[in-house]
Motif scaffolding. Sequence first.
Motif, PDB file in Angstrom:
ATOM      1  N   THR A 121       0.823  -1.204   0.000  1.00 14.77           N
ATOM      2  CA  THR A 121       0.000   0.000   0.000  1.00 14.77           C
ATOM      3  C   THR A 121       0.863   1.263   0.000  1.00 14.77           C
ATOM      4  N   ALA A 122       1.927   1.253   0.813  1.00 18.50           N
ATOM      5  CA  ALA A 122       2.829   2.416   0.869  1.00 18.50           C
ATOM      6  C   ALA A 122       3.508   2.639  -0.479  1.00 18.50           C
ATOM      7  N   GLU A 123       3.927   1.559  -1.118  1.00 20.17           N
ATOM      8  CA  GLU A 123       4.561   1.693  -2.422  1.00 20.17           C
ATOM      9  C   GLU A 123       3.585   2.234  -3.461  1.00 20.17           C
ATOM     10  N   ALA A 124       2.338   1.716  -3.410  1.00 18.74           N
ATOM     11  CA  ALA A 124       1.335   2.191  -4.363  1.00 18.74           C
ATOM     12  C   ALA A 124       1.051   3.675  -4.170  1.00 18.74           C
ATOM     13  N   GLN A 125       1.001   4.102  -2.905  1.00 20.45           N
ATOM     14  CA  GLN A 125       0.759   5.527  -2.648  1.00 20.45           C
ATOM     15  C   GLN A 125       1.904   6.393  -3.181  1.00 20.45           C
ATOM     16  N   GLU A 126       3.174   5.947  -2.962  1.00 22.49           N
ATOM     17  CA  GLU A 126       4.317   6.707  -3.439  1.00 22.49           C
ATOM     18  C   GLU A 126       4.336   6.761  -4.965  1.00 22.49           C
ATOM     19  N   ARG A 127       4.038   5.653  -5.596  1.00 23.64           N
ATOM     20  CA  ARG A 127       4.020   5.636  -7.060  1.00 23.64           C
ATOM     21  C   ARG A 127       2.917   6.549  -7.598  1.00 23.64           C
ATOM     22  N   ASP A 128       1.759   6.501  -6.926  1.00 25.25           N
ATOM     23  CA  ASP A 128       0.662   7.360  -7.386  1.00 25.25           C
ATOM     24  C   ASP A 128       1.045   8.842  -7.283  1.00 25.25           C
ATOM     25  N   GLN A 129       1.698   9.192  -6.174  1.00 25.21           N
ATOM     26  CA  GLN A 129       2.119  10.583  -5.993  1.00 25.21           C
ATOM     27  C   GLN A 129       3.149  10.993  -7.054  1.00 25.21           C
ATOM     28  N   LEU A 130       4.140  10.114  -7.301  1.00 20.71           N
ATOM     29  CA  LEU A 130       5.133  10.400  -8.326  1.00 20.71           C
ATOM     30  C   LEU A 130       4.492  10.537  -9.698  1.00 20.71           C
ATOM     31  N   ALA A 131       3.547   9.644 -10.005  1.00 22.11           N
ATOM     32  CA  ALA A 131       2.899   9.674 -11.321  1.00 22.11           C
ATOM     33  C   ALA A 131       2.128  10.970 -11.517  1.00 22.11           C
ATOM     34  N   ARG A 132       1.443  11.429 -10.453  1.00 17.94           N
ATOM     35  CA  ARG A 132       0.680  12.671 -10.579  1.00 17.94           C
ATOM     36  C   ARG A 132       1.618  13.876 -10.775  1.00 17.94           C
ATOM     37  N   GLN A 133       2.722  13.888 -10.040  1.00 14.93           N
ATOM     38  CA  GLN A 133       3.686  14.980 -10.224  1.00 14.93           C
ATOM     39  C   GLN A 133       4.277  14.955 -11.636  1.00 14.93           C
ATOM     40  N   ALA A 134       4.615  13.745 -12.110  1.00 16.12           N
ATOM     41  CA  ALA A 134       5.187  13.627 -13.449  1.00 16.12           C
ATOM     42  C   ALA A 134       4.184  14.043 -14.510  1.00 16.12           C
ATOM     43  N   LYS A 135       2.926  13.744 -14.285  1.00 12.15           N
ATOM     44  CA  LYS A 135       1.889  14.113 -15.247  1.00 12.15           C
ATOM     45  C   LYS A 135       1.761  15.628 -15.363  1.00 12.15           C
ATOM     46  N   VAL A 136       1.855  16.313 -14.201  1.00 11.23           N
ATOM     47  CA  VAL A 136       1.796  17.782 -14.210  1.00 11.23           C
ATOM     48  C   VAL A 136       2.984  18.352 -14.980  1.00 11.23           C
ATOM     49  N   LEU A 137       4.194  17.847 -14.716  1.00 19.97           N
ATOM     50  CA  LEU A 137       5.398  18.353 -15.363  1.00 19.97           C
ATOM     51  C   LEU A 137       5.421  18.034 -16.857  1.00 19.97           C
ATOM     52  N   SER A 138       4.761  16.903 -17.217  1.00 15.94           N
ATOM     53  CA  SER A 138       4.777  16.525 -18.629  1.00 15.94           C
ATOM     54  C   SER A 138       3.999  17.484 -19.501  1.00 15.94           C
ATOM     55  N   ARG A 139       3.183  18.356 -18.925  1.00 11.68           N
ATOM     56  CA  ARG A 139       2.385  19.298 -19.700  1.00 11.68           C
ATOM     57  C   ARG A 139       3.101  20.632 -19.930  1.00 11.68           C
ATOM     58  N   VAL A 140       4.284  20.796 -19.343  1.00 11.02           N
ATOM     59  CA  VAL A 140       5.061  22.028 -19.531  1.00 11.02           C
ATOM     60  C   VAL A 140       5.631  22.031 -20.944  1.00 11.02           C
ATOM     61  N   PRO A 141       5.471  23.144 -21.720  1.00 10.36           N
ATOM     62  CA  PRO A 141       5.916  23.138 -23.119  1.00 10.36           C
ATOM     63  C   PRO A 141       7.400  22.889 -23.265  1.00 10.36           C
ATOM     64  N   ALA A 142       8.253  23.690 -22.572  1.00  7.65           N
ATOM     65  CA  ALA A 142       9.700  23.553 -22.737  1.00  7.65           C
ATOM     66  C   ALA A 142      10.238  22.675 -21.629  1.00  7.65           C
ATOM     67  N   LEU A 143      10.274  21.349 -21.887  1.00  7.26           N
ATOM     68  CA  LEU A 143      10.635  20.420 -20.829  1.00  7.26           C
ATOM     69  C   LEU A 143      12.049  20.619 -20.308  1.00  7.26           C
ATOM     70  N   SER A 144      12.994  20.628 -21.189  1.00  4.39           N
ATOM     71  CA  SER A 144      14.379  20.591 -20.739  1.00  4.39           C
ATOM     72  C   SER A 144      14.764  21.832 -19.977  1.00  4.39           C
ATOM     73  N   ALA A 145      14.505  22.999 -20.546  1.00  8.82           N
ATOM     74  CA  ALA A 145      14.951  24.246 -19.909  1.00  8.82           C
ATOM     75  C   ALA A 145      14.318  24.412 -18.549  1.00  8.82           C
ATOM     76  N   LEU A 146      13.012  24.234 -18.496  1.00 12.76           N
ATOM     77  CA  LEU A 146      12.312  24.460 -17.231  1.00 12.76           C
ATOM     78  C   LEU A 146      12.733  23.453 -16.175  1.00 12.76           C
ATOM     79  N   LEU A 147      12.800  22.187 -16.561  1.00 14.58           N
ATOM     80  CA  LEU A 147      13.084  21.150 -15.569  1.00 14.58           C
ATOM     81  C   LEU A 147      14.517  21.239 -15.051  1.00 14.58           C
ATOM     82  N   TYR A 148      15.460  21.479 -15.942  1.00 14.22           N
ATOM     83  CA  TYR A 148      16.839  21.574 -15.461  1.00 14.22           C
ATOM     84  C   TYR A 148      17.030  22.761 -14.534  1.00 14.22           C
ATOM     85  N   GLU A 149      16.439  23.900 -14.898  1.00 11.85           N
ATOM     86  CA  GLU A 149      16.622  25.095 -14.081  1.00 11.85           C
ATOM     87  C   GLU A 149      15.909  24.991 -12.733  1.00 11.85           C
TER      88      GLU A 149
END
Length: 466
Positions: free
Chosen positions: A46-74
């Motif tokens: 259950t703890a692993e599933a919760q952590e994965r769900d949280q990571l997936a939601r954060q990654a989904k938000v970041l995946s919608r940013v137009p300029a991935l590399s510049a924004l994420l690295y900075e």
Amino acid sequence: MTGFRAAGRAGRRTGLAGELVLLAGAVTTVAVLLTGLVAWHTVRGTAEAQERDQLARQAKVLSRVPALSALLYEGEQRIAGANGVEIAVVDAAGVVGGPAAPALGTPQRDVLLSGRTLSSTGELRGTEVLVEGIPARRGGAVVLTRPLTDVDAAAARMRRDLLLPLGAGLAGAVAAGVLLARRLARPLGHAVDVAARLAAGERGVTDADPAAAPGPAEAVELGRALGVLDAALAHGERRQRDFLLSVSHEIRTPLTSVLGYAEALADEVVPAERLPGAARVLHAEARRLDRFLADLLDLAALEADDFRLDPADTDLDALVGEAAAVWRERCTRHGVEFRIERAGRPVPARTDGFRVRQLTDCLLANALRLTPAGAPVVLAVRVRDGGAEIEVRDGGPGLTEDDLAVAFERGALHERYRGLRPVGTGLGLAIAHRLATRLDGTLTARARGPEGGAVFTLGLPTTGKP
């Protein structure tokens, strides 16, 4: 001493309430432990599933940013902070960058470039991490990682949080078990107390309305059964007392005569010319005592488990004919008309012919005693519905409906009609009824028959042979 030791052992046994409490406690403890064991092993997932769900939601938000590399690295350090999350970016050309890039292998990169999400594990700087990747809208993907040690820490916190509810559940279950044990044990303990008082000779100790008592349905039924037993014991003891009083009265009367004449003879106060008369009185009273004691012995034998029967092929029509030859003469001496109704053919039965004749003689003696001179006594035999019936009818006073209810109880009719009708020992009909039961037959009575008096019918199974 043996009884005392047995009582001591019984007294040391755990009571029903205690056993129910122990059983309820054991069951609930095992249930809680099993529940806790299952939960303990599922918490990690259950703890692993919760952590994965949280990571997936954060990654989904970041995946919608137009300029991935510049924004994420900075903004990598600002986004990840001190929570252990690290980022990797896969551009449209398949180039992987970012601090979490070493955790991403070629097969995982290919999954993301194909437009599918990624949920796996990897190794980052010697530490096993969770890997969650989401494809971006314009190609490429965002990947977040988190150390598995964070999952273990979350699982440990969840397990600590389980201890309180599990303990509360265990305490509540034990408390419920105690209450249930008391609810079950209270009516059963009351039933034990009632049974002990009945065994000690008390009567009228059961509840008037068992249904109103608390407890489960089985306890209510047990209360009703004890009430029936209480009433039956009281009735049986009352009948026994009445019977003993009747027996003592029947024995005392002839015994008083015997003692009186014996004292008179011993004191030589009986004149010589009266000796034959005194002897006849002594003989008659002695025979009366003998007949009464014989009836008591017959009744006791019929109630014994080892009562002997000798079944054999018997022609009931011939048996009735033999009885008629004897009873026609006896009825004639009393001025009573005797009639016989025979089947006109053999009536075979597998039974004890001697006992059937004994029962028939008993019914005929009862009929003759009550039938006035000039009235009939009828002995009949017939085949009915695969069985045979031997019937005795008389022209006597008959019975009432109340009489039929107690006709075969010891001394019941004797006590009711003593001084009003000719009575015997009061045991004849009781003996006849028990004997009929021993013969696997039935004995029934009707209040009135064609001749005006009572009708007694003995039903016996036949062999079915012609």
